[in-house]
Design an enzyme around this catalytic site. Structure first.
Site, PDB file in Angstrom:
ATOM      1  N   LYS A 153       6.386   4.923   7.691  1.00 42.86           N
ATOM      2  CA  LYS A 153       7.621   5.761   8.325  1.00 42.86           C
ATOM      3  C   LYS A 153       8.160   3.957   9.025  1.00 42.86           C
ATOM      4  O   LYS A 153       7.096   3.370   9.225  1.00 42.86           O
ATOM      5  CB  LYS A 153       7.119   6.443   9.611  1.00 42.86           C
ATOM      6  N   PHE A 154       9.534   4.287   8.775  1.00 44.65           N
ATOM      7  CA  PHE A 154       9.668   3.296   8.903  1.00 44.65           C
ATOM      8  C   PHE A 154       9.746   1.304   8.919  1.00 44.65           C
ATOM      9  O   PHE A 154       9.761   0.128   9.123  1.00 44.65           O
ATOM     10  CB  PHE A 154       9.543   2.860  10.875  1.00 44.65           C
ATOM     11  N   GLY A 155       8.669   1.736   7.752  1.00 48.69           N
ATOM     12  CA  GLY A 155       8.147   0.804   6.929  1.00 48.69           C
ATOM     13  C   GLY A 155       7.615   0.119   5.827  1.00 48.69           C
ATOM     14  O   GLY A 155       7.216   1.246   5.795  1.00 48.69           O
ATOM     15  N   LYS A 196      -0.299  16.819   9.356  1.00 44.41           N
ATOM     16  CA  LYS A 196      -0.071  17.354   7.890  1.00 44.41           C
ATOM     17  C   LYS A 196      -0.837  15.992   6.517  1.00 44.41           C
ATOM     18  O   LYS A 196      -1.390  14.824   6.937  1.00 44.41           O
ATOM     19  CB  LYS A 196       1.180  17.327   7.961  1.00 44.41           C
ATOM     20  N   ARG A 201       4.743   2.552   1.724  1.00 42.70           N
ATOM     21  CA  ARG A 201       6.018   3.097   2.853  1.00 42.70           C
ATOM     22  C   ARG A 201       5.249   3.920   3.379  1.00 42.70           C
ATOM     23  O   ARG A 201       5.942   5.675   3.044  1.00 42.70           O
ATOM     24  CB  ARG A 201       7.850   3.038   1.940  1.00 42.70           C
ATOM     25  N   ASN A 255      -0.079  12.279   6.241  1.00 43.30           N
ATOM     26  CA  ASN A 255      -0.411  11.527   7.978  1.00 43.30           C
ATOM     27  C   ASN A 255      -1.774  11.523   7.510  1.00 43.30           C
ATOM     28  O   ASN A 255      -2.524  11.270   8.664  1.00 43.30           O
ATOM     29  CB  ASN A 255      -0.071  11.958   9.077  1.00 43.30           C
ATOM     30  N   LEU A 287       0.960  -0.728   0.261  1.00 44.40           N
ATOM     31  CA  LEU A 287      -0.274  -0.230  -0.454  1.00 44.40           C
ATOM     32  C   LEU A 287       1.133   1.291  -0.579  1.00 44.40           C
ATOM     33  O   LEU A 287       0.377   2.626  -0.553  1.00 44.40           O
ATOM     34  CB  LEU A 287      -1.043   0.051   1.093  1.00 44.40           C
ATOM     35  N   THR A 340       8.219  17.754   9.390  1.00 43.46           N
ATOM     36  CA  THR A 340       8.849  18.273   8.660  1.00 43.46           C
ATOM     37  C   THR A 340       8.643  19.490   9.165  1.00 43.46           C
ATOM     38  O   THR A 340       7.808  19.831  10.263  1.00 43.46           O
ATOM     39  CB  THR A 340       7.772  18.984   7.062  1.00 43.46           C
ATOM     40  N   LYS A 386       0.890  -2.736   8.217  1.00 42.77           N
ATOM     41  CA  LYS A 386       2.748  -2.212   8.519  1.00 42.77           C
ATOM     42  C   LYS A 386       3.866  -3.094   9.313  1.00 42.77           C
ATOM     43  O   LYS A 386       3.432  -3.194  10.203  1.00 42.77           O
ATOM     44  CB  LYS A 386       2.363  -1.049   9.585  1.00 42.77           C
ATOM     45  N   ASP A 434       2.033  16.633  14.473  1.00 43.19           N
ATOM     46  CA  ASP A 434       1.972  16.510  13.265  1.00 43.19           C
ATOM     47  C   ASP A 434       1.247  16.158  12.675  1.00 43.19           C
ATOM     48  O   ASP A 434       1.092  15.281  11.469  1.00 43.19           O
ATOM     49  CB  ASP A 434       3.578  15.275  13.209  1.00 43.19           C
ATOM     50  N   ASP A 491      -1.584   8.578  12.068  1.00 38.86           N
ATOM     51  CA  ASP A 491       0.152   8.508  12.052  1.00 38.86           C
ATOM     52  C   ASP A 491       0.795   9.157  13.456  1.00 38.86           C
ATOM     53  O   ASP A 491       0.074  10.612  13.348  1.00 38.86           O
ATOM     54  CB  ASP A 491       0.902   8.748  10.813  1.00 38.86           C
TER      55      ASP A 491
HETATM   56  C1  LIG Z   1      -3.008   4.566  13.306  1.00 40.76           C
HETATM   57  O1  LIG Z   1      -1.689   4.094  12.157  1.00 40.76           O
HETATM   58  C2  LIG Z   1      -0.310   4.521  12.156  1.00 40.76           C
HETATM   59  C3  LIG Z   1      -0.659   4.365  14.259  1.00 40.76           C
HETATM   60  C4  LIG Z   1       1.019   4.029  13.786  1.00 40.76           C
HETATM   61  C5  LIG Z   1       2.182   3.784  12.614  1.00 40.76           C
HETATM   62  C6  LIG Z   1       3.006   3.812  13.337  1.00 40.76           C
HETATM   63  O2  LIG Z   1       4.042   3.850  12.681  1.00 40.76           O
HETATM   64  N1  LIG Z   1       4.044   4.230  13.978  1.00 40.76           N
HETATM   65  C7  LIG Z   1       5.288   4.745  14.358  1.00 40.76           C
HETATM   66  C8  LIG Z   1       6.145   3.549  13.954  1.00 40.76           C
HETATM   67  C9  LIG Z   1       7.621   3.805  14.379  1.00 40.76           C
HETATM   68  C10 LIG Z   1       7.572   4.234  15.762  1.00 40.76           C
HETATM   69  C11 LIG Z   1       6.583   5.272  16.152  1.00 40.76           C
HETATM   70  C12 LIG Z   1       5.081   5.249  15.704  1.00 40.76           C
HETATM   71  C13 LIG Z   1       2.014   4.227  11.539  1.00 40.76           C
HETATM   72  C14 LIG Z   1       0.533   3.880  11.437  1.00 40.76           C
HETATM   73  N2  LIG Z   1      -0.310   4.054   9.985  1.00 40.76           N
HETATM   74  C15 LIG Z   1       0.194   4.212   8.809  1.00 40.76           C
HETATM   75  O3  LIG Z   1       1.491   3.806   8.962  1.00 40.76           O
HETATM   76  C16 LIG Z   1      -0.448   4.427   7.574  1.00 40.76           C
HETATM   77  C17 LIG Z   1      -0.490   3.355   6.831  1.00 40.76           C
HETATM   78  S1  LIG Z   1      -0.714   3.437   5.242  1.00 40.76           S
HETATM   79  C18 LIG Z   1      -2.265   3.146   5.072  1.00 40.76           C
HETATM   80  N3  LIG Z   1      -2.662   2.304   6.259  1.00 40.76           N
HETATM   81  C19 LIG Z   1      -4.472   2.351   5.729  1.00 40.76           C
HETATM   82  N4  LIG Z   1      -4.510   2.156   4.497  1.00 40.76           N
HETATM   83  C20 LIG Z   1      -4.498   3.047   3.196  1.00 40.76           C
HETATM   84  N5  LIG Z   1      -4.441   2.922   2.510  1.00 40.76           N
HETATM   85  C21 LIG Z   1      -2.768   3.221   4.024  1.00 40.76           C
HETATM   86 BR1  LIG Z   1      -2.267   3.714   2.773  1.00 40.76          BR
END
Ligand SMILES: COc1ccc(C(=O)Nc2ccccc2)cc1NC(=O)CCSc1ncnc(N)c1Br
Length: 273
Positions: free
Chosen positions: A24-26, A139, A22, A142, A20, A172, A43, A137, A155
């Site tokens: 943050k971090f993955g 933006k 990239r 997110n 879907l 940013t 994720k 954050d 995020d």
């Molecule tokens: C509640 O959503 C999150 C909660 C937490 C974190 C996260 O990485 N936290 C984190 C990671 C490392 C260090 C500290 C915090 C990330 C997300 N969300 C995301 O990464 C969004 C992924 S992309 C996507 N997701 C759904 N439907 C789509 N169509 C798409 Br495109």
């Protein structure tokens, strides 16, 4: 039990689909939880990467924060699991994808669409602040779009509980309010500033303090060098709302509940939004 009830998940509980994006971090994949056939976003974070960026505690705090948040404009984090090398976040899937791609495609949004998004973000932030969570954050990167076109804050990589206000620099520069750019104490009103920046970007397609060099953006933020371009033509009520949110003194920013009562929102936001 709920569709994606929280159990000791392993990777075998999911059929993995297309990538879907990239995050943050993955990497993030479409996935289906086999037992419930529920579609989710999975994720994948690498422990090694989290360790070297010292963000494990941040992730733990985020999972903790998210487990208490339930709001239609906040993307759900259903749970997580891990194996030897990776941590997996089981996220709500937003069928209409990423808002920033939509903004790039349309260049800028209509006042009705922008007001509808701003109203739903204001409601989500009022909910978060009620739980002593500030996002810090907000933006376009997110923000995701749900099945009915509704906005989902996706995020919380930088969210904190207000009692331990942090001075760390994050994200940013464009969206940071003066007090964070000058890294002084900050509180929930940082999200009001970011919402003002977002509202401007929804209407003009660019953030208000954008500049070529970081140092110029920094100066424009701390001086609140707010200008409204002649094109596209935007209503004076929209400019009035933005001007009441992008105020240097955080105590003078329009409170979120007042944002929802502002004429521009009342006249333009679709209620369902
Ligand atoms: C509640 O959503 C999150 C909660 C937490 C974190 C996260 O990485 N936290 C984190 C990671 C490392 C260090 C500290 C915090 C990330 C997300 N969300 C995301 O990464 C969004 C992924 S992309 C996507 N997701 C759904 N439907 C789509 N169509 C798409 Br495109």
């Amino acid at each position: 039990a709920s569709a994606v009830e929280k159990r000791r998940w392993t990777l075998n509980d999911f059929d993995i689909g297309k990538p879907l994006g990239r995050g943050k971090f993955g990497h993030v994949y479409l996935a289906r939880e086999k037992r419930s056939n529920h579609i989710v976003a999975l994720k994948v974070l690498f422990k090694s990467q989290l360790q070297q960026s010292q963000v494990e505690h941040q992730l733990r705090r985020e999972v903790e924060i998210q487990s208490h948040l339930r709001h239609s404009n906040i993307l759900r984090l259903y749970g997580y699991f891990y194996d030897q090398k990776r941590i997996y976040l089981v996220l709500e899937y937003a069928p209409r994808g990423e808002l920033y791609k939509e903004l790039q495609k349309c260049k800028y949004f209509s006042e009705r669409r922008a007001a509808t998004y701003v109203a739903s973000l204001a409601r989500a932030l009022i909910y978060c602040h009620g739980k002593h969570v500030i996002h810090r954050d907000i933006k376009p990167e997110n923000l995701l779009i749900g099945a009915q076109g509704e906005l989902k804050i996706a995020d919380f990589g930088w969210s904190v509980h207000t009692f331990n206000r942090r001075r760390t620099m994050c994200g940013t520069l464009d969206y940071l309010p003066p007090e964070m750019v000058e890294s002084v104490e900050h509180d929930a009103s940082v999200d009001i500033w970011s919402l003002g920046v977002l509202c401007y970007e929804f209407l003009y397609g660019v953030p208000p303090f954008e500049a070529k060099e970081h140092s110029d953006t920094y100066r424009r933020i701390v001086q609140v060098d707010l200008k409204f371009p002649p094109r596209p033509i935007i209503s004076s009520t929209a400019k009035d709302l933005i001007s009441q949110m992008l105020v240097k003194d955080c105590s003078q920013r329009l409170p979120l509940h007042k944002v929802l009562e502002h004429p521009w929102i009342v006249q333009n936001a679709e209620l369902s939004g």
